[in-house]
Design a protein around this motif. Sequence first.
Motif, PDB file in Angstrom:
ATOM      1  N   GLU A 109       0.814  -1.214   0.000  1.00  0.00           N
ATOM      2  CA  GLU A 109       0.000   0.000   0.000  1.00  0.00           C
ATOM      3  C   GLU A 109       0.850   1.268   0.000  1.00  0.00           C
ATOM      4  OE1 GLU A 109      -3.251   1.930   3.060  1.00  0.00           O
ATOM      5  OE2 GLU A 109      -3.066  -0.255   2.978  1.00  0.00           O
ATOM      6  N   HIS A 110       2.039   1.205   0.584  1.00  0.00           N
ATOM      7  CA  HIS A 110       2.883   2.392   0.744  1.00  0.00           C
ATOM      8  C   HIS A 110       4.143   2.361  -0.115  1.00  0.00           C
ATOM      9  CE1 HIS A 110       0.211   3.480   3.980  1.00  0.00           C
ATOM     10  NE2 HIS A 110       0.402   2.286   4.516  1.00  0.00           N
ATOM     11  N   GLY A 111       4.317   1.342  -0.939  1.00  0.00           N
ATOM     12  CA  GLY A 111       5.478   1.270  -1.813  1.00  0.00           C
ATOM     13  C   GLY A 111       6.059  -0.122  -1.878  1.00  0.00           C
ATOM     14  N   PRO A 112       7.165  -0.261  -2.634  1.00  0.00           N
ATOM     15  CA  PRO A 112       7.785  -1.594  -2.772  1.00  0.00           C
ATOM     16  C   PRO A 112       8.376  -2.070  -1.447  1.00  0.00           C
ATOM     17  CG  PRO A 112       9.133   0.086  -3.840  1.00  0.00           C
ATOM     18  CD  PRO A 112       7.881   0.768  -3.386  1.00  0.00           C
ATOM     19  N   GLU A 113       8.225  -3.373  -1.208  1.00  0.00           N
ATOM     20  CA  GLU A 113       8.777  -3.976   0.008  1.00  0.00           C
ATOM     21  C   GLU A 113       9.690  -5.127  -0.385  1.00  0.00           C
ATOM     22  OE1 GLU A 113       5.582  -3.062   3.451  1.00  0.00           O
ATOM     23  OE2 GLU A 113       5.082  -4.799   2.213  1.00  0.00           O
ATOM     24  N   TRP A 114      10.752  -5.323   0.390  1.00  0.00           N
ATOM     25  CA  TRP A 114      11.719  -6.378   0.107  1.00  0.00           C
ATOM     26  C   TRP A 114      12.467  -6.756   1.367  1.00  0.00           C
ATOM     27  CZ3 TRP A 114      16.065  -3.874   1.542  1.00  0.00           C
ATOM     28  CH2 TRP A 114      16.176  -2.503   1.266  1.00  0.00           C
ATOM     29  N   LEU A 115      13.094  -7.927   1.305  1.00  0.00           N
ATOM     30  CA  LEU A 115      13.994  -8.390   2.361  1.00  0.00           C
ATOM     31  C   LEU A 115      15.408  -8.411   1.802  1.00  0.00           C
ATOM     32  CD1 LEU A 115      12.014 -11.497   3.690  1.00  0.00           C
ATOM     33  CD2 LEU A 115      12.039  -9.185   4.652  1.00  0.00           C
ATOM     34  N   GLU A 116      16.377  -7.996   2.595  1.00  0.00           N
ATOM     35  CA  GLU A 116      17.798  -8.070   2.224  1.00  0.00           C
ATOM     36  C   GLU A 116      18.344  -9.367   2.831  1.00  0.00           C
ATOM     37  OE1 GLU A 116      20.975  -6.253   0.190  1.00  0.00           O
ATOM     38  OE2 GLU A 116      18.969  -5.457   0.439  1.00  0.00           O
ATOM     39  N   ILE A 117      18.790 -10.275   1.965  1.00  0.00           N
ATOM     40  CA  ILE A 117      19.187 -11.609   2.403  1.00  0.00           C
ATOM     41  C   ILE A 117      20.642 -11.870   2.033  1.00  0.00           C
ATOM     42  CG2 ILE A 117      18.725 -14.085   2.119  1.00  0.00           C
ATOM     43  CD1 ILE A 117      15.817 -13.363   1.669  1.00  0.00           C
ATOM     44  N   ARG A 134      13.597 -22.680  12.499  1.00  0.00           N
ATOM     45  CA  ARG A 134      13.115 -21.781  11.441  1.00  0.00           C
ATOM     46  C   ARG A 134      13.287 -20.309  11.792  1.00  0.00           C
ATOM     47  NH1 ARG A 134       9.059 -24.654   7.507  1.00  0.00           N
ATOM     48  NH2 ARG A 134      10.114 -26.646   7.523  1.00  0.00           N
ATOM     49  N   PRO A 135      12.986 -19.875  13.006  1.00  0.00           N
ATOM     50  CA  PRO A 135      13.303 -18.476  13.346  1.00  0.00           C
ATOM     51  C   PRO A 135      14.806 -18.195  13.269  1.00  0.00           C
ATOM     52  CG  PRO A 135      11.696 -19.339  14.886  1.00  0.00           C
ATOM     53  CD  PRO A 135      12.174 -20.508  14.057  1.00  0.00           C
ATOM     54  N   ALA A 136      15.623 -19.183  13.622  1.00  0.00           N
ATOM     55  CA  ALA A 136      17.077 -19.005  13.546  1.00  0.00           C
ATOM     56  C   ALA A 136      17.529 -18.834  12.097  1.00  0.00           C
ATOM     57  CB  ALA A 136      17.798 -20.176  14.205  1.00  0.00           C
ATOM     58  N   ILE A 137      16.853 -19.509  11.157  1.00  0.00           N
ATOM     59  CA  ILE A 137      17.152 -19.321   9.732  1.00  0.00           C
ATOM     60  C   ILE A 137      16.957 -17.858   9.364  1.00  0.00           C
ATOM     61  CG2 ILE A 137      16.339 -19.786   7.385  1.00  0.00           C
ATOM     62  CD1 ILE A 137      15.641 -22.628   8.325  1.00  0.00           C
ATOM     63  N   LEU A 138      15.827 -17.304   9.754  1.00  0.00           N
ATOM     64  CA  LEU A 138      15.534 -15.907   9.425  1.00  0.00           C
ATOM     65  C   LEU A 138      16.545 -14.966  10.060  1.00  0.00           C
ATOM     66  CD1 LEU A 138      11.648 -16.014   9.805  1.00  0.00           C
ATOM     67  CD2 LEU A 138      12.999 -16.217   7.704  1.00  0.00           C
ATOM     68  N   GLU A 139      16.895 -15.214  11.315  1.00  0.00           N
ATOM     69  CA  GLU A 139      17.866 -14.355  12.004  1.00  0.00           C
ATOM     70  C   GLU A 139      19.247 -14.426  11.363  1.00  0.00           C
ATOM     71  OE1 GLU A 139      17.903 -15.209  16.173  1.00  0.00           O
ATOM     72  OE2 GLU A 139      15.841 -14.511  16.454  1.00  0.00           O
ATOM     73  N   ALA A 140      19.634 -15.591  10.869  1.00  0.00           N
ATOM     74  CA  ALA A 140      20.963 -15.755  10.277  1.00  0.00           C
ATOM     75  C   ALA A 140      21.050 -15.134   8.886  1.00  0.00           C
ATOM     76  CB  ALA A 140      21.328 -17.243  10.213  1.00  0.00           C
ATOM     77  N   TRP A 141      19.997 -15.247   8.107  1.00  0.00           N
ATOM     78  CA  TRP A 141      20.056 -14.873   6.700  1.00  0.00           C
ATOM     79  C   TRP A 141      19.548 -13.463   6.398  1.00  0.00           C
ATOM     80  CZ3 TRP A 141      22.230 -17.562   2.693  1.00  0.00           C
ATOM     81  CH2 TRP A 141      22.623 -18.878   2.966  1.00  0.00           C
ATOM     82  N   ILE A 142      18.520 -12.997   7.091  1.00  0.00           N
ATOM     83  CA  ILE A 142      17.942 -11.682   6.776  1.00  0.00           C
ATOM     84  C   ILE A 142      18.714 -10.604   7.528  1.00  0.00           C
ATOM     85  CG2 ILE A 142      15.886 -10.231   6.891  1.00  0.00           C
ATOM     86  CD1 ILE A 142      14.213 -12.798   6.703  1.00  0.00           C
ATOM     87  N   VAL A 143      19.199  -9.607   6.784  1.00  0.00           N
ATOM     88  CA  VAL A 143      20.028  -8.559   7.395  1.00  0.00           C
ATOM     89  C   VAL A 143      19.440  -7.153   7.218  1.00  0.00           C
ATOM     90  CG1 VAL A 143      22.161  -9.897   7.241  1.00  0.00           C
ATOM     91  CG2 VAL A 143      21.496  -8.404   5.334  1.00  0.00           C
ATOM     92  N   GLY A 144      18.317  -7.063   6.558  1.00  0.00           N
ATOM     93  CA  GLY A 144      17.692  -5.759   6.378  1.00  0.00           C
ATOM     94  C   GLY A 144      16.407  -5.896   5.597  1.00  0.00           C
ATOM     95  N   TRP A 145      15.715  -4.770   5.437  1.00  0.00           N
ATOM     96  CA  TRP A 145      14.476  -4.791   4.664  1.00  0.00           C
ATOM     97  C   TRP A 145      13.977  -3.399   4.385  1.00  0.00           C
ATOM     98  CZ3 TRP A 145      11.806  -7.605   9.220  1.00  0.00           C
ATOM     99  CH2 TRP A 145      11.451  -6.725  10.220  1.00  0.00           C
ATOM    100  N   GLN A 146      12.978  -3.361   3.538  1.00  0.00           N
ATOM    101  CA  GLN A 146      12.138  -2.186   3.390  1.00  0.00           C
ATOM    102  C   GLN A 146      10.717  -2.695   3.537  1.00  0.00           C
ATOM    103  OE1 GLN A 146      12.800   1.120   0.630  1.00  0.00           O
ATOM    104  NE2 GLN A 146      10.846   0.545  -0.323  1.00  0.00           N
ATOM    105  N   ILE A 147      10.157  -2.457   4.700  1.00  0.00           N
ATOM    106  CA  ILE A 147       8.786  -2.870   5.017  1.00  0.00           C
ATOM    107  C   ILE A 147       8.110  -1.690   5.701  1.00  0.00           C
ATOM    108  CG2 ILE A 147       7.343  -4.433   6.366  1.00  0.00           C
ATOM    109  CD1 ILE A 147       9.423  -6.593   6.000  1.00  0.00           C
ATOM    110  N   PHE A 148       6.891  -1.431   5.299  1.00  0.00           N
ATOM    111  CA  PHE A 148       6.139  -0.304   5.834  1.00  0.00           C
ATOM    112  C   PHE A 148       5.146  -0.760   6.892  1.00  0.00           C
ATOM    113  CE2 PHE A 148       7.438   0.878   1.577  1.00  0.00           C
ATOM    114  CZ  PHE A 148       7.949   2.159   1.772  1.00  0.00           C
TER     115      PHE A 148
END
Length: 129
Positions: free
Chosen positions: A18-26, A63-77
């Motif tokens: 709704e507010h723009g493009p969103e992405w995850l930095e992996i 599974r939460p540990a996977i996300l914590e290890a791999w995701i390092v940033g994002w653009q989420i509104f």
Amino acid sequence: MSRFVSFSTHRMDLGVGEHGPEWLEIRDNLSYYERQRLNSSMFDIQISEDAERSMKADLGKYRPAILEAWIVGWQIFADDGKLVPFSREALARLDEITCQVAVDHIDEWERAADEIKKAKGTVPFAILI
């Protein structure tokens, strides 16, 4: 070829919200130590008073540990249109669908990376068997 893991990343597109493009930095890859910490997060090992060991896998931790290890940033509104700063606390509040899509993406990324390594002959022989 470097023996050190790079800090390179890629973006996983979450679409235009709704507010723009969103992405995850992996991250593109993990170091040996990071991967070992990630793998050990899956197991709960208990030793009884009589030295009996029991071990069980706990995907609820893994599974939460996977996300914590791999995701390092994002653009989420947020709902109010403001960017949500990336943090572990905010990561823990992501909805189930976003988390599952991210885990699936990471799994596929790793499979593709393994295939590239096999094709280049950079995977140790024992892993190929």
